[in-house]
Design a protein around this motif. Structure first.
Motif, PDB file in Angstrom:
ATOM      1  N   TYR A   1       0.771  -1.375  -0.029  1.00 49.61           N
ATOM      2  CA  TYR A   1       0.047   0.202   0.002  1.00 49.61           C
ATOM      3  C   TYR A   1       0.842   1.365   0.103  1.00 49.61           C
ATOM      4  O   TYR A   1       0.439   2.315  -0.676  1.00 49.61           O
ATOM      5  CB  TYR A   1      -1.146  -0.053   1.296  1.00 49.61           C
TER       6      TYR A   1
ATOM      7  N   HIS B   1       1.530   3.854  -2.797  1.00 47.41           N
ATOM      8  CA  HIS B   1       0.496   4.848  -3.029  1.00 47.41           C
ATOM      9  C   HIS B   1       0.693   6.266  -2.391  1.00 47.41           C
ATOM     10  O   HIS B   1       0.810   7.259  -3.055  1.00 47.41           O
ATOM     11  CB  HIS B   1      -0.974   4.278  -2.843  1.00 47.41           C
TER      12      HIS B   1
ATOM     13  N   HIS C   1      -2.277  10.774   4.025  1.00 52.19           N
ATOM     14  CA  HIS C   1      -3.723  11.049   3.696  1.00 52.19           C
ATOM     15  C   HIS C   1      -4.704  10.003   3.845  1.00 52.19           C
ATOM     16  O   HIS C   1      -5.743  10.170   3.923  1.00 52.19           O
ATOM     17  CB  HIS C   1      -3.635  11.727   2.248  1.00 52.19           C
ATOM     18  N   ASP C   2      -4.180   8.812   3.804  1.00 49.10           N
ATOM     19  CA  ASP C   2      -5.084   7.572   3.887  1.00 49.10           C
ATOM     20  C   ASP C   2      -5.001   6.867   5.257  1.00 49.10           C
ATOM     21  O   ASP C   2      -5.595   5.771   5.405  1.00 49.10           O
ATOM     22  CB  ASP C   2      -4.768   6.553   2.821  1.00 49.10           C
TER      23      ASP C   2
ATOM     24  N   ASP D   1      -3.516  12.579  -5.014  1.00 48.47           N
ATOM     25  CA  ASP D   1      -4.251  11.496  -4.882  1.00 48.47           C
ATOM     26  C   ASP D   1      -4.984  10.938  -6.021  1.00 48.47           C
ATOM     27  O   ASP D   1      -4.825   9.565  -6.360  1.00 48.47           O
ATOM     28  CB  ASP D   1      -5.123  11.480  -3.341  1.00 48.47           C
TER      29      ASP D   1
ATOM     30  N   ASN E   1      -4.266   7.354  -8.340  1.00 51.56           N
ATOM     31  CA  ASN E   1      -5.459   6.391  -8.578  1.00 51.56           C
ATOM     32  C   ASN E   1      -5.929   6.444  -9.964  1.00 51.56           C
ATOM     33  O   ASN E   1      -5.939   5.218 -10.374  1.00 51.56           O
ATOM     34  CB  ASN E   1      -6.630   6.827  -7.743  1.00 51.56           C
TER      35      ASN E   1
HETATM   36 MN    MN Z   1      -5.545   7.782  -1.347  1.00 50.05          MN
END
Ligand code: MN
Length: 580
Positions: free
Chosen positions: A48, A51, A75-76, A142, A146
């Motif tokens: 992860y 990202h 941010h996540d 972001d 994505n």
């Molecule tokens: Mn994100």
């Protein structure tokens, strides 16, 4: 597939000039995020952490500061791990925690349908933006990653996300002047939604690159030669137009790629505004300009802050090249918009007053519109491609593409709209339903009294003008109902002192009186309409409306033969439905 170590190296190199303390915190944040996202995988099967690091790298490209980069890395974390806002505040401070919180809130949506979801996204982005513009920029970084990794998701999801990008994120990026982000998001969406077309464009550009390069070399040489003696500093950048805009052109003109003539553009960058105009003069003295393609966004910048001179010239017989001329500072602002402004200034928070469209958005918020209306209004009035229209005094008015003189009139002032009698574009009288072109100089002719007509509803494109017209029409309806009541009273009193006036009122009321059967026109009840005598439709017939001049909407049976004989019917037809 990305390699984590490689990305980390890249991150380290790109923050090499940052303060030692910031560098340390950024790398510490990576470790923290890595721990939080431990055991989580991206849809691609990658770890992860790839990202958030990629998001941080995108942010660095956008000229972001250390706080944004740290927030980008985190941010996540709040959304996808047990870590809370309070913990982030404790470790990284309130500012960074607020940025993370802002991004998390935009992602969390509870909506039951597409327009509700889109409206909700926009509303959240808007509020985040007013609080701290940087939240939006992190969200774009972001979104960008994505979109770059969309292929790993299920088909249905790809479609939804790519469409959402085209509907909301790309136009919003354009709105705040982040041209580079807008173009990239659109290209990625095209790649996901229409891979075959994307490949056709890509193949063609790659195959013709040599050809294009030769032309560009030629152009550079000629300009250099002309400018060389004048000691004007300049640099030339060139590249193909972004694929999505090529695709839009192909679709609009129904053409194949080899029929699109301006596939690539040249950008000339110099030091001062004076030199921009000087170079512009030189360019026009060398090559023949294509009429109507010159735009001066330096003297009249776009509302998102974009400044540049644009012109298209014929360099060879059928070879048209768009040339943009601007200073270096303009170039930065044009590519990174708000982010660049903010990079140069101390105060990062934009004020609502700085953005005309943001003011409009706030207005929509106040009006208590339904989700559907809210989204439609934003999509049509704010996110749609814009054109720039000039007043005779030279003020610039921004309108969505497809707008008419009436939209322009209402945008200048509600009262100018209400009193509009006619319009001129570039000195010539035009009808009120003419579509305006970018750069038109429009003069609105006004009368002393309001002149609102029902037919205007079919002429205007902006929701803003539509709402103003509907409001005026409803006032007129109320007045006539008031007049009717008054008249009945007067009749009872047999007060016929001024017979003529009463007779006049009677006929007026007769015109306004609606038939008993209710019909809905474009979703709007309470509008003036009449049934056509030729076919006299009754409920359950399929019906269609015709916007007449001065007699409101005439409702015909959809298959009425006389429709064929009405000139201009196609342009003035309007959807009508029976209501219960
Ligand atoms: Mn994100």
């Amino acid at each position: 597939m990305q390699n984590k170590e490689k990305l980390l190296e890249q991150l380290k190199t790109s923050i090499i000039n940052f303060e030692p303390k910031d560098k340390e915190t950024i790398l510490n944040a990576v470790k923290f995020a890595e721990k939080c996202h431990k055991d989580q995988l991206r849809a691609s099967g990658e770890e992860y952490i790839i990202h958030p690091i990629s998001v941080a790298l995108n942010l660095i490209n956008m000229r972001a500061d250390a706080e944004m980069i740290i927030a980008g890395i985190l941010h996540d974390v709040v959304e996808d791990s047990p870590v809370t806002y309070e913990e982030i505040t404790k470790i990284y401070g309130e500012k960074i925690a607020n940025l993370v919180d802002g991004v998390t809130k935009i992602s969390k949506l509870k909506a039951s349908n597409k327009s509700e979801q889109n409206a909700e996204t926009i509303r959240k982005m808007l509020f985040a933006m007013i609080k701290d513009i940087r939240v939006i920029i992190i969200k774009f970084a972001d979104k960008l990653h994505n979109m770059q990794t969309l292929e790993y998701l299920p088909k249905e999801k790809i479609k939804r996300i790519a469409n959402e990008t085209l509907d909301i994120y790309a136009p919003l990026a354009g709105r705040i002047g982040m041209g580079v982000i807008k173009n990239e998001l659109e290209n990625l969406a095209l790649k996901s939604l229409k891979p075959d077309i994307y490949d056709i464009i890509d193949d063609y550009i790659v195959k013709n690159e040599m050809n294009i390069e030769t032309t560009l070399d030629e152009i550079t040489k000629i300009i250099k030669c002309k400018l060389g003696k004048k000691e004007i500093p300049f640099a030339i950048k060139s590249r193909p137009k972004h694929y999505y805009s090529i695709y839009k052109k192909m679709r609009k003109y129904d053409k194949k790629i080899d029929e699109i003539f301006d596939l690539f553009g040249v950008r000339i960058i110099t030091d001062t505004i004076d030199n921009c105009y000087f170079i512009f003069g030189i360019v026009h003295s060398i090559w023949m300009p294509i009429p109507g393609r010159f735009k001066d966004y330096i003297s009249s910048p776009k509302h998102n802050g974009y400044r540049s001179l644009h012109t298209t010239v014929l360099v060879e017989k059928r070879k048209a090249v768009e040339i943009q001329i601007r200073t270096e500072e303009m170039d930065k602002v044009n590519e990174y918009g708000v982010a660049a402004h903010w990079f140069y200034k101390e105060d990062s928070t934009p004020k609502v007053e700085d953005f005309d469209w943001l003011k409009n958005l706030m207005e929509f918020n106040k009006e208590g519109l339904s989700w559907e209306d809210y989204y439609n209004a934003i999509r049509d009035d704010i996110l749609k491609e814009e054109i720039y229209i000039f007043t005779p005094k030279g003020d610039i008015i921004e309108l969505p593409k497809g707008s008419t003189p009436l939209d322009f009139a209402f945008k200048i002032h509600t009262d100018v709209g209400y009193r509009c009698k006619g319009a001129k574009a570039n000195g010539n009288i035009i009808s009120l339903n003419t579509e305006l072109n970018n750069g038109d100089v429009v003069d609105i002719l006004t009368g002393a009294k309001p002149n609102v007509k029902l037919s205007w509803l079919a002429y205007v494109k902006t929701n803003h003008a539509k709402r103003k017209i509907k409001y005026a029409l409803s006032q007129i309806n109320q007045e006539s109902q008031f007049a009717k009541k008054k008249e009945t009273k007067e009749e009872l009193k047999e007060d016929n002192k001024d017979k003529n006036i009463t007779i006049e009122k009677k006929t007026q009321i007769k015109k306004v009186k609606s038939p008993k059967i209710a019909v809905e026109i474009n979703g709007e009840k309470n509008l003036l309409f009449n049934f056509a005598k030729c076919c006299n439709p009754s409920p359950k017939d399929d019906i269609i409306g015709f916007v007449s001049r001065g007699r409101g909407i005439i409702i015909h049976k959809a298959d009425c033969k006389s429709l064929k004989n009405i000139k201009d019917f196609e342009n003035r037809k309007i959807e009508v439905n029976w209501t219960e």
